[in-house]
Design an enzyme around this catalytic site. Structure first.
Site, PDB file in Angstrom:
ATOM      1  N   LYS A  63       0.832  -1.205   0.000  1.00 52.68           N
ATOM      2  CA  LYS A  63       0.000   0.000   0.000  1.00 52.68           C
ATOM      3  C   LYS A  63       0.875   1.266   0.000  1.00 52.68           C
ATOM      4  O   LYS A  63       0.686   2.162  -0.830  1.00 52.68           O
ATOM      5  CB  LYS A  63      -0.899  -0.034   1.247  1.00 52.68           C
ATOM      6  CG  LYS A  63      -1.907   1.070   1.300  1.00 52.68           C
ATOM      7  CD  LYS A  63      -2.890   0.809   2.429  1.00 52.68           C
ATOM      8  CE  LYS A  63      -3.004   1.996   3.315  1.00 52.68           C
ATOM      9  NZ  LYS A  63      -3.704   1.745   4.560  1.00 52.68           N
ATOM     10  N   ASP A  83      -7.369   1.897   1.284  1.00 55.04           N
ATOM     11  CA  ASP A  83      -7.389   2.206   2.712  1.00 55.04           C
ATOM     12  C   ASP A  83      -8.831   2.016   3.198  1.00 55.04           C
ATOM     13  O   ASP A  83      -9.681   1.499   2.465  1.00 55.04           O
ATOM     14  CB  ASP A  83      -6.865   3.628   2.970  1.00 55.04           C
ATOM     15  CG  ASP A  83      -7.903   4.683   2.631  1.00 55.04           C
ATOM     16  OD1 ASP A  83      -8.865   4.357   1.893  1.00 55.04           O
ATOM     17  OD2 ASP A  83      -7.794   5.814   3.108  1.00 55.04           O
TER      18      ASP A  83
END
Ligand code: SF4
Length: 232
Positions: free
Chosen positions: A126, A145
């Protein structure tokens, strides 16, 4: 160019409307360089961008680049982080460690590939994709997220609940050139309209296209924590 499937077409239409609603969508972690964004993103785990943005000016005033941060003591860095952030010892260890590795293996620069980035301490897929997308506009995936997770479910773009599954679904629905901005746009909408607890469906500019409109409260939210029974 291959024809778009119906789900791709519908998702693309909704995304186009979201882009109009949030033309200024961008990464909200303050940064001036790739190094600053990398460090800020590592620090953003389990906290808000607002708190990170209150922390990094002091951090980067003292250690502005990989070489200076690599020479810092973990204790000194930790003392700056602890003013506003949790997990400050682990985060200090990670960012000093990643600075050392940048200096030792990349001439003090931030590498531009996913494989190299995820070798750095505290950097997962990420974080790597945030940097690849924001700095070089070449992400290897969609950054998922908590907001992206919730929105993708509410908009009916996936039934997956785990970030990896959601990322795969989004990568299949949208062309690569949309991946970076898709995340920013969904995050903007999640922070300003499609709140986790009380989504503002009446004021939402895509409520006609949203399958969860006016019944989204329990969609895409983390399950409540179970309380452990008190043993007498
Ligand atoms: S209509 Fe409601 S649930 Fe759907 S995106 Fe808008 S705010 Fe979120």
């Amino acid at each position: 160019m291959p024809r778009k499937s119906k789900p791709q077409q519908q998702a693309g239409d909704t995304y186009a409307k979201l882009r109009v609603l949030h033309p200024d969508a961008h990464c909200e972690l303050d940064h001036k360089t790739a190094f600053e964004l990398l460090v800020a993103t590592v620090l953003s785990a389990q906290t808000t961008d607002v708190l990170v943005n209150k922390t990094t000016p002091k951090l980067f005033a003292r250690w502005p680049d990989a070489r200076s941060l690599a020479a810092a003591s973990v204790e000194d860095v930790s003392a700056v982080l602890r003013e506003r952030l949790g997990m400050y010892n682990q985060k200090a260890k990670n960012i000093v460690g990643l600075a050392k590795k940048l200096v030792a293996e990349h001439g003090g620069e931030v590498p531009q590939t996913l494989d190299e980035l995820i070798e750095l301490p505290g950097v997962g897929r990420k974080t790597a994709n945030v940097v690849l997308g924001v700095i070089w506009d070449k992400p290897e995936g969609v950054v998922v997220d908590t907001h992206v997770q919730r929105l993708a479910q509410r908009l009916g773009w996936t039934k997956e609940s785990k970030p990896e599954g959601i990322e795969k679904a989004l990568c299949g629905l949208f062309p690569r050139e949309d991946w970076a901005m898709l995340s920013h746009t969904l995050i903007f909408h999640g922070r300003r309209v499609c709140f986790a607890r009380k989504p503002a469906c009446a004021a939402c500019g895509i409520n006609e296209a949203c399958p969860c409109a006016f019944k989204a409260e329990n969609v895409g939210r983390k399950p409540p924590r179970k309380r452990l029974p008190i043993v007498p």
